[in-house]
Design an enzyme around this catalytic site. Structure first.
Site, PDB file in Angstrom:
ATOM      1  N   CYS A 129       0.850  -1.198   0.000  1.00 48.77           N
ATOM      2  CA  CYS A 129       0.000   0.000   0.000  1.00 48.77           C
ATOM      3  C   CYS A 129       0.884   1.247   0.000  1.00 48.77           C
ATOM      4  O   CYS A 129       2.077   1.162   0.311  1.00 48.77           O
ATOM      5  CB  CYS A 129      -0.946   0.015   1.212  1.00 48.77           C
ATOM      6  N   CYS A 137       3.455   2.125   2.732  1.00 52.21           N
ATOM      7  CA  CYS A 137       4.775   1.463   2.737  1.00 52.21           C
ATOM      8  C   CYS A 137       5.811   2.380   2.089  1.00 52.21           C
ATOM      9  O   CYS A 137       6.952   2.476   2.554  1.00 52.21           O
ATOM     10  CB  CYS A 137       4.718   0.146   1.965  1.00 52.21           C
ATOM     11  N   CYS A 184      -5.430   2.439 -34.408  1.00 52.89           N
ATOM     12  CA  CYS A 184      -5.951   3.623 -33.711  1.00 52.89           C
ATOM     13  C   CYS A 184      -5.177   3.842 -32.414  1.00 52.89           C
ATOM     14  O   CYS A 184      -4.364   3.004 -32.023  1.00 52.89           O
ATOM     15  CB  CYS A 184      -7.455   3.525 -33.433  1.00 52.89           C
ATOM     16  N   ASP A 244      10.532  42.009 -36.184  1.00 47.29           N
ATOM     17  CA  ASP A 244      11.745  42.784 -35.935  1.00 47.29           C
ATOM     18  C   ASP A 244      12.184  43.321 -37.298  1.00 47.29           C
ATOM     19  O   ASP A 244      12.113  42.601 -38.297  1.00 47.29           O
ATOM     20  CB  ASP A 244      12.822  41.885 -35.338  1.00 47.29           C
TER      21      ASP A 244
END
Length: 758
Positions: A3, A6, A75, A454
């Site tokens: 779990c 731990c 797919c 620019d």
């Protein structure tokens, strides 16, 4: 670990150990990452972990992920199946499969053969990607068993047999054989998809085919399988054509080069050539590697890299790129980059990375599909059970409708709608000398309303020339000599113009010291004990020197489009040097084409004076300009445009304009073929040093957005129509398959139109 607590226990326990800097435990992956002050500590980690009741062993990962080509994906859910299957293998650290590009990136400690076998277990084929097999130099592939054809023949035999005196069991056997042969691969893929907790099209289709056989609809089941196989085959062919847009770039470079050695000339594989070796390039040959010309003069066709329509003249000292074509003279070229680092190799890498990045629309659709499929799957089960329990119709009738709904449950066309369009558009752009860094930027480019340019080097040549010298005190040669002395330590284009003017007239610089740049205003140096300045006239105004006696002349020259360099001391102005830049030939037509493409406002940003800016704006055709800007003022100008409610793109050289490029909604850098910085930092890179390809990029982006919207709406309407027709019983099982695979195929073909956009 059983779990997440731990993981927390381990993190806390190890964090307190001397020499351990950080610990991160991933419970879900069962992995722990430890950072320590020295490598000796790592040897003690397994023993220390054992004290907490767990087992640990060091993991040795590859330096970088291996790349495999995956065949057979039809797919996006196929990619998810492979990821989940391989992700569960303890010897695999990370795996990422991209359906659009057909590539798998995997970090692992297995052999190549083991990886291929694991992928085959998922129902697909894999092949390691190397430079050689990317160039299609492998042995011819073994022809696959014609599954679709054989399944179709068996289906046809069964169908014809049903109209003759052939026993029914023979007809059923034909149908069953068609289902087994045509459905073997989908069934195998479906098995691993279910095992990986993935609900893909294979699972739904196999469920429908088996269900049809269970209720005695053998013809329906065989038709479902054959249509599915046929649809997948057509989809795969179409998808491969979009992927070929990048493979065509890979094949641009020759696999061998003629190398000059002490013993004469010899051929070598490009992978075996080292930096500084000398290549011999004859007329008509392709350049194998990036390099610098050391002997010979020629014209090179750089279209594969930059998209430029005309050949470019090259001479000793010029750089050349792998994949470009030597048009005329023989050349000797010193290699400057290895095969994996050439400009074309980096373009391919960046394009493939871009194709694998999800656009916002694609990410949304993937999230939608993840919810839609299980909902419709559950709905199909309810349709099979609830109506007959409630007394509405027979079990067989509703079971059949539920099977049709299962087929409709897979949103293949919807999921494919965005990535195939993006791959096609990015591939088209790359072939035309434009790098689009991902679907996000493709979508942004399609929504741009204003473009800020620019001026120097973008709208203009960026190579200004001295047009006039006015000496107010000494003679003009002395004035130019002082200016050259100050400007020799500057890389600014105006400084270069002054130095070039002096060199052409053999005017030498004086002995100077204490050279200092004054940001955005000019520069200073000490000559013969006197401090001299060269810069904008307002620099002298700020020092308290009056320019009243020459203001009329200054205004007149500035209104003619000149930028003025005033030269003087702290006490007086010694003279003026007028410098003018020229508009690029391609600029005017590019701006006109951008307006035709739907860009509502063109803006020029420049540090030049009002007069020069006004003249340049008139020459180039821009709608608006901001003059006398300091470098940081360009950011303010971009923000001003954004505050007006516009989506703004900024076009610059990718280095000096970095802050403005970052501030804009979309940063576009020019001349990427010559600057690594531009290729790495901008969102879109024009490989050529001109605006020629920008209108195409905008048109392509807008067309891509249109096609994506068409695909999404077509997919949704097709699904809704199928769902509506199921309940009255109008939609048969084979029609449901045809609507799904047909819609996916139409979406792919619609997206492929982007490959052809000129």
């Amino acid at each position: 670990m059983d779990c997440p607590s731990c993981a927390v226990t381990l993190e806390k326990g190890l964090s307190n150990r001397n020499g351990v800097e950080s610990v991160k435990v991933n419970y879900a992956a069962g992995k722990m990452t430890v950072s320590a002050v020295n490598s000796g500590i790592f040897e003690t980690i397994p023993g220390y972990v054992k004290k907490f009741g767990f087992e640990a062993e060091a993991e040795h990962t590859a330096k970088k992920p291996d790349v495999y080509e995956i065949a057979g994906m039809d797919c996006g859910s196929c990619a998810a199946t492979i990821e989940k299957h391989l992700g569960g293998n303890s010897d695999v650290q990370s795996v990422r499969v991209n359906f659009s590009t057909g590539k798998m990136h995997i970090s692992h400690t297995l052999t190549s053969e083991q990886i291929v076998k694991e992928v085959q277990k998922s129902g697909f084929d894999a092949k390691p990607v190397t430079l050689r097999n990317q160039k299609n130099e492998d042995q011819p592939a073994i022809k696959a068993f014609p599954v679709t054809t054989v399944s179709g023949i068996l289906l046809a035999l069964g169908f014809l047999g049903s109209f003759t005196a052939v026993p029914e069991w023979v007809v059923t056997a034909f149908y069953a054989a068609a289902i087994v042969i045509g459905g073997y691969k989908p069934a195998r893929s479906a098995f691993y998809a279910v095992k990986s907790r993935s609900l893909d099209m294979n699972v739904l289709m196999v469920s429908a085919a088996i269900g049809a056989a269970v209720i005695g609809e053998w013809f329906e089941g065989a038709t479902v399988v054959w249509l599915f196989a046929l649809g997948n085959s057509l989809q795969n062919r179409s998808i491969e054509r979009t992927r070929d847009s990048i493979r065509s770039l890979i094949n641009l470079t020759p696999s061998e080069a003629m190398i000059k050695t002490e013993n004469g000339q010899m051929k070598k594989n490009v992978e075996d050539i080292s930096i500084n070796e000398i290549m011999i390039i004859k007329p008509g040959e392709k350049i194998p590697l990036d390099g610098e010309i050391i002997a010979g003069i020629s014209s090179l066709n750089q279209a594969p890299i930059t998209g430029e329509s005309l050949p470019v003249d090259k001479e000793p000292g010029d750089n050349v790129y792998a994949g470009t074509v030597n048009e005329s003279g023989s050349l000797e070229v010193k290699v400057t980059r290895l095969s994996e680092d050439t400009t074309i190799a980096r373009i391919i890498h960046l394009v493939e990375e871009a194709q694998e990045k999800k656009a916002p629309t694609q990410a949304f659709i993937d999230r939608f599909a993840a919810i839609y499929t299980p909902i419709v799957f559950i709905l199909a089960l309810l349709v099979m059970v609830v109506p007959p329990l409630a007394g509405f119709g027979t079990w067989g009738e509703w079971f059949y409708r539920g099977l049709a709904l299962l087929v409709v449950a897979c949103p293949c066309a919807l999921v494919i709608s965005t990535p195939v369009a993006i791959v096609s558009a990015i591939g088209n752009a790359a072939r035309n000398g434009v790098l689009i860094k991902g679907g996000t930027f493709l979508e942004k480019a399609g929504a741009i309303k204003a473009i800020a340019f620019d001026k120097t080097g973008t709208l203009t040549e960026g190579k200004p020339k001295v047009t006039q010298v006015i000496a107010l005190q000494d003679d003009s040669d002395t004035l130019v000599s002082i200016a050259k002395t100050i400007e020799e330590h500057s890389t600014h284009p105006i400084a270069k113009a002054v130095i070039s003017y002096a060199n052409e007239r053999n005017i030498s610089a004086k002995d100077g010291s204490d050279f200092t740049a004054i940001a955005g205003k000019g520069a200073t140096a000490v000559i013969d004990g006197t401090e001299y300045f060269a810069g904008k006239p307002k620099l002298f105004n700020e020092m308290g020197i009056s320019t009243a006696h020459i203001n009329e002349r200054i205004d007149e020259m500035q209104n003619e489009g000149n930028t003025l360099v005033a030269v003087g001391t702290r006490d007086q102005i010694l003279g003026l040097i007028a410098v003018a830049d020229t508009v690029r030939d391609i600029t005017v037509s590019s701006i006109e084409k951008l307006k035709q493409a739907g860009i509502s406002e063109m803006v020029m940003l420049t540090g030049d004076n009002e007069g020069t800016a006004k003249k340049m704006a008139a020459e180039t055709g821009v709608d608006r300009y901001f003059a006398e800007l300091m470098p940081e003022d360009k950011v303010t100008a971009v923000k001003k445009l954004q505050n007006e409610g516009k989506q703004v793109a900024m076009v610059g050289d990718g280095i000096n304009d970095a802050p403005a490029l970052a501030t804009a909604d979309l940063g576009i850098a020019m001349g990427g073929a010559g600057t690594d910085t531009a290729m790495e930092t901008a969102d879109i890179v024009l490989m050529a040093d001109n605006l020629e390809k920008l209108p195409h990029t905008i048109r392509l982006s807008r067309k891509a957005l249109t096609i994506i919207k068409q695909n999404i709406w077509f997919s949704i309407i097709t699904k809704l129509a199928a769902l509506v027709l199921i309940f009255p019983g109008f939609l048969t099982l084979w029609m449901a398959v045809l609507s799904d695979t047909g819609a996916a195929l139409i979406v792919i073909l619609n997206s492929m139109r982007l490959l052809k956009l000129k």
